[in-house]
Design a protein around this motif. Structure first.
Motif, PDB file in Angstrom:
ATOM      1  N   ARG A  68      -6.092   3.858  -6.401  1.00 17.19           N
ATOM      2  CA  ARG A  68      -6.904   2.638  -6.488  1.00 17.19           C
ATOM      3  C   ARG A  68      -7.067   2.181  -7.932  1.00 17.19           C
ATOM      4  O   ARG A  68      -7.127   0.995  -8.219  1.00 17.19           O
ATOM      5  N   ASP A 123      -6.345  -3.658   0.565  1.00 18.47           N
ATOM      6  CA  ASP A 123      -7.688  -3.075   0.643  1.00 18.47           C
ATOM      7  C   ASP A 123      -7.574  -1.724   1.346  1.00 18.47           C
ATOM      8  O   ASP A 123      -7.227  -1.653   2.520  1.00 18.47           O
ATOM      9  N   SER A 133     -10.145   0.505   1.596  1.00 18.88           N
ATOM     10  CA  SER A 133     -11.501   1.050   1.671  1.00 18.88           C
ATOM     11  C   SER A 133     -11.675   1.990   2.858  1.00 18.88           C
ATOM     12  O   SER A 133     -12.350   3.023   2.743  1.00 18.88           O
ATOM     13  N   GLN A 156       0.853  -1.183   0.000  1.00 16.26           N
ATOM     14  CA  GLN A 156       0.000   0.000   0.000  1.00 16.26           C
ATOM     15  C   GLN A 156       0.894   1.239   0.000  1.00 16.26           C
ATOM     16  O   GLN A 156       2.062   1.172   0.402  1.00 16.26           O
TER      17      GLN A 156
END
Length: 774
Positions: A625, A640, A642, A599
């Motif tokens: 993203r 992820d 989110s 990330q």
């Protein structure tokens, strides 16, 4: 009236007006007070009517919009009424006294009491006051503190609330505009893309040359669109135009027969579009992001083995002999244990976790959580524990970054055998040599041949359930049978978990009831692990436990030096002993995807923002993203993001914060199920407006021996809020200045929660005690 009993006679003598439906209960209450004079009968009738009065007060409060009046306030007011003929005015006066007394206890000054009252309302289901309700509550707080209705406090509170509402409206408008502009920018760029066959006209080349240059990475594919016949590639014409001067150089290389090198030539800077953003973020070349680690001649030693195989002992011995180093743990509690283990070896170490820092002057060793790995201070030795967390979808990216980026000449990676293929892959991506050490468990681990009856549990047993509710229910059931119980589950703070472990290890508690939170860390003298369930909900579905889960949790049994062997069993009625036996013997199944999870960090966020010319975190994360890492990238997969995206969305219109500050908020650990993101956005708005943010309140805590499961749950949630607040306080001390108060509140909560868990004689339902087979 016909008299049938002394109680009925006393009621008749009192001369009170009693409704027919009230009489049965009134008779019972008066019978307990015999001999009963008229005053006693009157008090009994008030008790009978208290429940109706309380309901009436709740209805009146709701009708008047006084949502800060609690049901417990109404019940307390009703219990204080001494006149069975009390009218509505008397009821309201009683309620007013109770509410004002409660408001007065919320804080030492009216301003803070008002904040706490509003915070408690938000906690109770996200309830928010209107402007008029806020003003009315401010007046109630003023009266609670003995101030007049026109006190300056009230005017200041109303003015500040009006200002906040204007700021929120402005922020919401700015957020809508900002999101719309960022999405429009992205859509316009996507509409500008050209297909593969259009490139020759733009670059003056042939289709064959285009194919070769795409394969070499000279012509970046901006977007890949899946279709029935395969992918459709699209390219950014603006970027292609910038590359046109390099066409001649590519042709000369082709004519010279230069080997085809897949990838982007170093040093090139192409701008605009997703392809350029992907190169700036460089997540497909993630290992290169850690420049300090890549500049070192690193050696990685992978130490694997089951629980109780001595991995940490081996690595800590090497770390303590080194002139400098760091030990990285998955939990704050384990970072403390690493620090203590180094101290026991004569090495003084500093500490760094998300919510605390302890700096030891002159120390060249550090114990830290994995997310706090310092990436730019070279050391001799680093330890990274629990490497099987590389597979964790929520935190795996932190282990990828730590293993790739730890700036140490010798990196010890510790973990279960499951982590071997992933660590091998990471070492290869880094270009670091890897050697492997495989350790065996120091004592045997065996599966019990029969299920264990609840009444047959013995001192030293650990019962494993897979939810907080199941843990607390099991605790209550065992306590009803006279057993002394300690508990460990994920919502407990590290301090409370450690205290509960100490009670179990010392023998103050016979049995430990825990979730799989005991699978990492905590030195526990467990003789036997007994599963109360062989299925768990993993956040997506309810499923059977995996072999590695049975091994990781069951491996806590039989601590070396305390028990000759460890036993893994299942509770009677919870499953088959053969399932446990088969899972312990099962080979590890390699997961289908061995690409490390990655990330972006603050540097990458800053670089992408500069590339797209925007300081919108929402816009930056939207591009990341979509653009920075292809789904079919051969080496990495994107974490992820989110929750970070949800925080960025919530902060989009908040003024006064720069991009890096917004990114810090996006990384703050909050519980979305506890309205964590709206609360975080509120704190950020206060910070951006130049105001300070007070720590979350602890509020009222009942005596530990009378605390319900719901009150314990509320306390655990308040602790999480304090963790988030302290996390931000370390990064923004000017906006979050009351750090000592927050620590005191945290200690108070921890002490209360531990006191609740120490209670050994809680009353439980008869049906639970009957479950115990003696």
């Amino acid at each position: 009236m016909t008299i049938f009993s002394p109680a009925e006679a006393a009621i008749e003598a009192a001369g009170l007006a009693v409704e027919t439906q009230e009489m049965p209960r009134l008779v019972r209450l008066v019978a307990r007070r015999l001999p009963a004079d008229p005053e006693a009968v009157s008090a009994a009738l008030c008790e009978v009517r208290a429940k109706g009065w309380a309901s009436r007060l709740v209805d009146l409060s709701q009708r008047d919009g006084q949502i800060w009046v609690l049901r417990v306030d109404a019940a307390e007011a009703a219990s204080r009424i001494a006149d069975p003929a009390a009218d509505e005015l008397a009821l309201r006066e009683a309620l007013d006294r109770v509410v004002l007394a409660r408001l007065r206890t919320l804080a030492a000054d009216p301003a803070r009491a008002l904040d706490v009252a509003i915070e408690e309302l938000f906690e109770a289901g996200g309830r928010v006051l209107s402007a008029s309700q806020h003003a009315e509550l401010a007046q109630a707080v003023a009266r609670a503190f003995g101030l007049p209705a026109d006190a300056p406090f009230v005017a200041v509170a109303v003015a500040q609330e009006d200002q906040r509402r204007r700021e929120r409206r402005a922020a919401e408008g700015a957020a809508r505009t900002g999101r719309r502009e960022e999405l429009q920018r992205l859509r316009e760029w996507e509409r500008s893309l050209v297909e593969f066959r259009e490139i020759p006209a733009l670059l003056g080349c042939t289709i064959k040359e285009v194919l070769r240059w795409v394969a070499a990475g000279h012509l970046p594919v901006a977007r890949r669109i899946p279709g029935k016949g395969g992918e459709r590639w699209e390219f950014d014409p603006v970027e292609l135009a910038r590359l046109r001067p390099e066409v001649a150089e590519w042709r000369r290389a082709d004519d010279a027969g230069a080997p085809l090198e897949i990838g982007v030539p170093p040093g090139r800077k192409n701008r605009s579009g997703n392809a350029a953003i992907a190169r700036v973020a460089a997540l497909d070349r993630y290992a290169a992001h850690f420049s300090t680690a890549r500049a070192l001649d690193r050696q990685i030693t992978l130490v694997t083995g089951p629980t109780n195989s001595g991995k940490s002992h081996l690595a800590l011995d090497r770390l303590s002999d080194a002139p400098s180093g760091m030990a990285l743990a998955p939990l704050r509690l384990l970072a403390h244990e690493f620090r203590e283990a180094l101290a026991a070896r004569g090495v003084v170490a500093s500490l760094a976790t998300g919510e605390e820092r302890i700096v030891e002057p002159g120390s060249r060793h550090l114990a830290a959580t994995v997310e706090m790995c310092p990436l730019h201070n070279p050391v001799e030795v680093a330890i990274i524990d629990e490497a099987q967390m590389l597979y964790d979808p929520d935190r795996g990216a932190a282990w990828t970054a730590a293993i790739m980026g730890a700036p140490a000449r010798h990196v010890f990676v510790l973990g279960a055998p499951d982590c071997v293929p992933m660590v091998r892959r990471i070492a290869a991506l880094c270009g670091d040599p890897l050697d492997e050490i495989s350790l065996e468990r120091k004592g045997p681990l065996v599966a019990a041949s029969e299920a264990v009856a609840l009444g047959s549990l013995q001192a030293g047993d650990a019962v494993i359930a897979f939810s907080r509710r199941d843990v607390l229910d099991m605790r209550a059931t065992l306590q009803a049978a006279g057993r002394r119980v300690a508990v460990v589950y994920g919502a407990l703070s590290p301090e409370v978990r450690r205290a509960e472990a100490a009670r179990f290890n010392s023998g103050q508690a016979d049995i430990l009831v825990a979730t799989d939170a005991i699978g990492m860390g905590l030195n526990l003298n467990i003789r036997r692990v007994v599963f109360a369930a062989l299925r768990k909900f993993d956040g997506t579905q309810s499923r059977d436990l995996l072999p590695q889960e049975i091994k990781q949790i069951g491996g806590r049994a039989g601590r070396y030096g305390r028990h000759e062997s460890g036993v893994v069993a299942v509770l009677a009625g919870a499953g088959s002993p053969s399932f446990v036996r088969n899972m312990l013997a099962a080979p590890w199944v390699e997961p289908p995807d061995l690409r490390p999870i990655v990330q972006p960090d603050s540097d990458i966020v800053r670089a992408v923002a500069a590339e797209i010319g925007s300081d919108s975190l929402f816009g930056v994360l939207a591009r990341i993203r979509r653009a920075v890492l292809r789904r079919d990238d051969p080496n990495y997969r994107l974490a992820d993001m989110s929750q970070a995206f949800a925080v960025a969305t919530a902060l989009e219109g908040v003024a006064g914060l720069d991009l890096q500050q917004r990114w810090a908020y996006a990384m703050c650990p909050v519980d979305e199920r506890d309205s964590g993101i709206p609360r975080l956005a509120g704190w950020a708005a206060e910070h951006g407006a130049g105001r300070t943010v007070a720590p979350p309140s602890v509020s009222r805590l009942p005596p530990p021996d009378r605390a319900s499961h719901e009150e314990l749950d509320r306390a655990e949630k308040r602790h999480k809020r304090l963790v988030a607040w302290r996390w931000l306080a370390l990064r923004f001390p000017e906006a979050y200045p009351e750090h000592e108060e927050a620590e005191a509140l945290t200690d108070r909560l921890n002490d209360w929660i531990e006191a609740v868990l120490r209670q050994q004689h809680r009353a439980v339902a008869t049906r639970k005690s009957k479950q115990v087979q003696r």
